[in-house]
Write an enzyme that holds these catalytic residues in place. Structure first.
Site, short mmCIF file in Angstrom:
data_model
loop_
_atom_site.label_atom_id
_atom_site.label_comp_id
_atom_site.label_asym_id
_atom_site.label_seq_id
_atom_site.Cartn_x
_atom_site.Cartn_y
_atom_site.Cartn_z
N ARG A 101 0.44 -1.47 0.38
CA ARG A 101 -0.17 0.04 0.33
C ARG A 101 0.53 0.94 -0.24
NH1 ARG A 101 -4.64 0.63 4.32
NH2 ARG A 101 -2.72 1.28 6.03
N THR A 105 -1.23 7.67 -0.77
CA THR A 105 -2.52 7.14 -1.19
C THR A 105 -3.49 6.32 -1.28
OG1 THR A 105 -1.57 5.92 -2.95
CG2 THR A 105 -1.71 8.23 -3.39
N ASP A 197 0.37 -2.12 12.36
CA ASP A 197 0.92 -3.16 10.95
C ASP A 197 1.90 -4.74 11.19
OD1 ASP A 197 2.87 -4.07 8.48
OD2 ASP A 197 3.24 -1.36 8.09
N ASP A 200 4.66 -5.68 9.63
CA ASP A 200 6.19 -5.79 10.44
C ASP A 200 6.60 -6.19 11.71
OD1 ASP A 200 7.13 -3.70 8.67
OD2 ASP A 200 6.54 -1.54 9.45
#
Ligand code: PRP
Ligand code: URA
Length: 206
Positions: A101, A105, A197, A200
């Site tokens: 991603r 945006t 995340d 991560d």
């Protein structure tokens, strides 16, 4: 159609991966176990065909899976769901699609794709722990349909209503499976409360 998979073991393990103190090892282990527990429920409707076999005592009619199963993890975080599912379905083939991603945006960019050749006959399970805006999942499903996939299940762990709505709009023929439907997305596109995340935390990159 959205199907929420509810099981005390899944809920307990989900609490572990949501905690911010949980380290890479426990995050990885519990994420994989949740995927396996979800797969047990999701595969309840897999088609069977009759076969005649010989036991050591006599022949009998029994059943076996009639369709191949293809797992397609969305890189990176979907990789953490593969082992938990192949421990139940060791014959599953595994394709890969790489999407990231854009931080500004939130639009997905495809950087890798490699799938088995016989997608049209298979039950294809797209794997990604997080369904946020739904952009990544929708793009992965589109890529699979372009290559002939017809029976597709989207398997995520934590989802936001925005992501569910996006996939339902773009791909009304695809069933969506979640362990939890959370509240909303924050202004950076993260699921609230979510788990942060996933890539991560899974790979220890932050
Ligand atoms: C995360 C996650 C999903 C995607 C979900 O991946 O694993 O693939 O975001 O967001 P969306 O529903 O808004 O598309 P990310 O792009 O951070 O890449 P990574 O797995 O390589 O960290
Ligand atoms: N991707 C993640 O890994 N987590 C989120 O909350 C949203 C997208």
């Amino acid at each position: 159609m959205l199907k929420l998979i509810n099981h005390p073991l899944i809920t307990h393990k989900l609490s572990i991966i949501r905690r911010k103190e949980t380290g890479t090892r426990d995050f990885r282990e519990n994420l994989s176990e949740i995927a396996g527990l979800m797969a047990y429920e999701i595969t309840r409707d897999l088609p069977l065909r009759d076969v005649i076999i010989d036991t050591p005592i006599s022949s009998c009619t029994t059943s076996e899976l009639s369709k191949g199963i293809v797992l397609v993890p969305i890189l990176r975080a979907g990789l953490g769901m593969v082992d938990g599912i192949t421990s139940l379905i060791p014959t599953a083939k595994v394709g890969h699609i790489g999407l990231y991603r854009d931080h500004e945006t939130l639009e997905p960019t495809e950087y890798y794709a490699k799938f088995p050749s016989d997608l049209s006959e298979a039950v294809v399970m797209v794997l990604d722990p997080m369904l946020a805006t739904g952009g990544s999942a929708s793009a992965a499903i589109k890529a699979l349909k372009k290559r002939g996939a017809t029976t597709i299940k989207l398997v995520c762990i934590v989802g936001a209503p925005e992501g569910v709505a996006r996939v339902e709009k773009d791909h009304p023929d695809v069933d969506i499976y979640l362990a939890a439907l959370d509240s909303h997305l924050n202004n950076k596109g993260y699921i609230v409360p979510g788990l942060g995340d996933a890539g991560d935390r899974l790979f220890g990159t932050r």
